[in-house]
Design a protein around this motif. Structure first.
Motif, short mmCIF file in Angstrom:
data_model
loop_
_atom_site.label_atom_id
_atom_site.label_comp_id
_atom_site.label_asym_id
_atom_site.label_seq_id
_atom_site.Cartn_x
_atom_site.Cartn_y
_atom_site.Cartn_z
N UNK A 257 0.60 -1.25 0.13
CA UNK A 257 0.08 -0.15 -0.10
C UNK A 257 0.83 1.19 0.15
N UNK A 258 0.62 2.21 -0.83
CA UNK A 258 1.51 3.40 -1.00
C UNK A 258 1.61 4.28 0.17
N UNK A 259 0.34 4.43 1.03
CA UNK A 259 0.46 5.13 2.22
C UNK A 259 1.23 4.51 3.29
N UNK A 260 1.55 3.32 3.33
CA UNK A 260 2.08 2.39 4.35
C UNK A 260 3.68 2.28 4.05
N UNK A 261 4.20 2.55 2.82
CA UNK A 261 5.41 2.61 2.61
C UNK A 261 6.35 3.32 3.35
N UNK A 262 7.55 3.01 3.86
CA UNK A 262 8.46 3.96 4.43
C UNK A 262 9.05 4.95 3.52
N UNK A 263 9.29 6.24 3.78
CA UNK A 263 9.61 7.12 2.95
C UNK A 263 11.18 6.71 2.29
N UNK A 307 4.65 10.60 0.95
CA UNK A 307 5.78 9.50 -0.06
C UNK A 307 5.81 9.94 -1.47
N UNK A 308 4.68 11.03 -1.81
CA UNK A 308 4.79 11.72 -3.05
C UNK A 308 6.23 12.53 -3.08
N UNK A 309 6.66 13.21 -1.99
CA UNK A 309 7.61 14.01 -1.69
C UNK A 309 9.07 13.09 -1.81
N UNK A 310 8.83 11.98 -1.29
CA UNK A 310 9.88 11.14 -1.09
C UNK A 310 10.24 10.41 -2.61
N UNK A 311 9.07 10.19 -3.17
CA UNK A 311 9.34 9.63 -4.72
C UNK A 311 9.98 10.60 -5.62
N UNK A 312 9.47 11.80 -5.48
CA UNK A 312 10.00 12.93 -6.22
C UNK A 312 11.48 13.32 -6.07
N UNK A 313 12.05 13.17 -4.69
CA UNK A 313 13.30 13.32 -4.49
C UNK A 313 13.93 12.37 -4.73
N UNK A 314 13.45 11.01 -4.94
CA UNK A 314 14.19 10.07 -5.23
C UNK A 314 14.52 9.92 -6.75
N UNK A 315 13.44 10.46 -7.60
CA UNK A 315 13.79 10.48 -8.99
C UNK A 315 14.77 11.71 -9.02
N UNK A 316 14.75 12.76 -8.49
CA UNK A 316 15.70 13.87 -8.66
C UNK A 316 17.21 13.28 -8.45
N UNK A 317 16.96 12.60 -7.30
CA UNK A 317 18.24 12.05 -6.99
C UNK A 317 19.05 11.36 -8.03
N UNK A 318 18.13 10.19 -8.58
CA UNK A 318 18.36 9.45 -9.45
C UNK A 318 19.04 10.12 -10.99
#
Length: 335
Positions: A257-263, A307-318
């Protein structure tokens, strides 16, 4: 000859306790040593060592240096009389880094003819190791995957390996939970490109061919890359009678579940997809960057704003090519 069972811990001694208790039911004739590495610091290491003493293991002073570890202790009286070694990593090196510490330590030991990589949140069924070794020997394979089942519902197959899906830019779990999606064995052999990192076996000879795991991922995708290398260089297979129960995501919080995943899990998934493609399929990097960016908005659609913020930050870091341990998540000790 013996097998080294390598387990990377991170402040989860109760997972380790359950895993070791499951290993006590190993099949007849299975011989192995258990090699633990604690990535969670000196306090977590002390807690883990104390737990092993509680389980009735007998401390034995190790001979020689600690090698690549900051500390190293040795117990006897483990499952099936196994020796249990516990090393403290000099810092949190991630999944691949922890495994590689033991691979370097064990490389000069001629008694070790194979390595069984296990997650701490797994509970192998009796005979799981024998089935892995038999499949490797029968087919001449250098790497062999276990079949993972749910701890809560043992009849439910979670994963029988992975393959990379270039169009949607993500790994696909190969499983047979639903009869309508069952794959004949021949098709599965073709589709299989990597084991799940939760349980798989690597021969000593294969390690010489494929080299150690790639540590720059820290977590996620290093098992996929290692499997792709193995399939090309030394052969890859599934041992369908090697069954391992697994609590998915217990170590890092990678729930479905997307809400339950850790950042942290969300960040690394998005960052490392780009890192994996840059290393393995660089011609598809631009397409992957677009797809991964688009998928970050799936978190917004379900209200998972953190987690949207974490995903976006991960994308930018990649996109920037960042690798290794993401320090933004490790500035403060975990509770």
């Amino acid at each position: 000859m013996t097998t080294a069972v390598i387990i990377v811990a991170y402040r989860n001694p109760e997972d380790i306790r359950r895993c070791l208790r499951a290993l006590r039911a190993a099949g007849p004739g299975e011989t192995f040593d258990i090699c633990l590495v604690e990535n969670g610091g000196a306090h977590a290491y002390a807690v883990l060592v104390a737990m092993l003493a509680e389980e009735g293991l007998i401390f034995k002073a190790p001979r020689g240096s600690a090698g690549p570890f900051s500390r190293l202790v040795h117990f006897v009286g483990g499952p099936h009389g196994a020796a249990v070694w516990v090393g403290l990593a000099p810092e949190n090196l991630g999944y691949a880094g922890g495994i590689n510490l033991w691979l370097r330590r064990l490389e000069p030991d001629p008694r070790v003819d194979g390595y069984w990589i296990l997650n701490p949140d797994t509970q192998p069924e009796p005979g799981a190791l024998s089935a892995l070794i038999a499949r490797a020997e029968r087919g001449g394979f250098g790497m062999v995957a276990s079949q993972l089942v749910s701890t809560a519902w043992p009849e439910r197959v979670l994963m029988r390996g992975m393959r990379w899906r270039p169009l949607v830019c993500r790994p696909l779990a190969l499983e047979r939970s639903r009869p309508s999606r069952a794959k004949p064995a021949a098709n599965l052999a073709t589709l299989l490109e990597a084991p799940s990192g939760a349980s798989f076996y690597v021969t000593r000879m294969a390690l010489q061919e494929i080299g150690p795991m790639e540590e720059s991922y820290f977590l996620f995708y290093e098992d996929l890359e290692w499997g792709l290398r193995a399939k090309t260089l030394c052969g890859l297979a599934l041992a369908e009678d090697s069954t391992v129960r697994h609590v998915v995501g217990a170590s890092i919080g990678s729930a479905s579940a997307r809400k339950k995943r850790s950042a942290l899990a969300v960040y690394l998934d998005h960052r490392n997809r780009l890192h994996f493609v840059r290393r393995m399929f660089p011609q598809r990097l631009r397409w992957t960057a677009l797809v991964v960016l688009a998928r970050t908005f799936e978190f917004l659609a379900v209200g998972a704003f953190r987690n949207f913020g974490a995903a976006l930050a991960g994308w930018a870091a990649g996109l920037r090519g960042e690798t290794g341990r993401p320090e933004r998540f490790f500035r403060e000790p975990a509770e």
